[in-house]
Design a protein around this motif. Structure first.
Motif, mmCIF file in Angstrom:
data_model
loop_
_atom_site.group_PDB
_atom_site.id
_atom_site.type_symbol
_atom_site.label_atom_id
_atom_site.label_comp_id
_atom_site.label_asym_id
_atom_site.label_seq_id
_atom_site.Cartn_x
_atom_site.Cartn_y
_atom_site.Cartn_z
ATOM 1 N N UNK A 127 2.552 -7.602 -3.667
ATOM 2 C CA UNK A 127 2.685 -7.546 -2.211
ATOM 3 C C UNK A 127 3.778 -6.570 -1.789
ATOM 4 N N UNK A 128 4.903 -6.591 -2.485
ATOM 5 C CA UNK A 128 5.997 -5.673 -2.155
ATOM 6 C C UNK A 128 5.581 -4.222 -2.400
ATOM 7 N N UNK A 129 4.799 -3.990 -3.438
ATOM 8 C CA UNK A 129 4.302 -2.645 -3.692
ATOM 9 C C UNK A 129 3.398 -2.191 -2.552
ATOM 10 N N UNK B 84 4.713 1.306 4.241
ATOM 11 C CA UNK B 84 5.895 1.808 4.941
ATOM 12 C C UNK B 84 6.116 3.295 4.693
ATOM 13 N N UNK B 85 5.685 3.785 3.541
ATOM 14 C CA UNK B 85 5.846 5.215 3.262
ATOM 15 C C UNK B 85 4.614 6.016 3.647
ATOM 16 N N UNK C 142 -3.265 12.509 3.296
ATOM 17 C CA UNK C 142 -3.532 11.337 4.145
ATOM 18 C C UNK C 142 -4.676 10.490 3.594
ATOM 19 N N UNK C 143 -5.800 11.107 3.277
ATOM 20 C CA UNK C 143 -6.948 10.356 2.782
ATOM 21 C C UNK C 143 -6.664 9.730 1.415
ATOM 22 N N UNK C 144 -5.984 10.474 0.554
ATOM 23 C CA UNK C 144 -5.634 9.923 -0.761
ATOM 24 C C UNK C 144 -4.687 8.725 -0.625
ATOM 25 N N UNK C 145 -3.707 8.849 0.262
ATOM 26 C CA UNK C 145 -2.770 7.738 0.481
ATOM 27 C C UNK C 145 -3.492 6.517 1.048
#
Length: 140
Positions: free
Chosen positions: A85-87, A93-94, A105-108
């Motif tokens: 969950x923290x990951x 958040x990043x 953007x799409x990869x993230x």
């Protein structure tokens, strides 16, 4: 002779009118198409960006809620779940939300979706929430 014949100028302007009007029409059409394309592009971008933002916000709220519920748990599985969950929260958040033209953007977004599916798997929760979004409507 004194100069060009006036009747030649008249015929030239008549014969060249087709080319002139075609060129002017093309430029007017191009400018109008460009203007409308920008408006439609902004509308499409706003709608698509809103959908992506809603999806990521849902993932964030889901992960944050479960993190709060598991923080004081003494269950053996809680440690692994909290770490995952923290990951997910850290990835969200990043997440680059200030640069819509980002090449990553799409990869993230795909990585966040994948991590969310992993979290759902750890909790034995189905990861398909489309039914929730299709039937819910906001009305004022």
């Amino acid at each position: 002779m004194a100069g060009p014949n006036r009747s030649d100028d008249l015929f030239d302007s008549i014969l060249m009118a087709d080319d002139r009007f075609r060129g002017e029409g093309y430029m007017e059409g191009f400018e109008e198409g460009e203007r409308i394309g920008i408006i439609e592009g902004r509308c499409h971008g706003a709608v698509h960006g809103g959908k992506v933002a809603s999806e990521v916000a849902f993932y964030y709220g889901f992960a944050f809620t479960w993190k709060c519920l598991l923080q004081n748990s003494t269950d053996v599985k809680a440690g692994k779940r909290l770490k995952t969950l923290e990951t997910l929260i850290g990835m969200i958040q990043s997440f680059s939300h200030s640069d819509p033209a980002s090449t990553t953007l799409q990869d993230d977004l795909d990585k966040v979706r994948s991590k969310f599916r992993q979290v759902c798997s750890l909790f034995s929760i189905p990861a398909d929430f489309r039914q929730c979004f299709e039937h819910s409507g906001v009305s004022f």
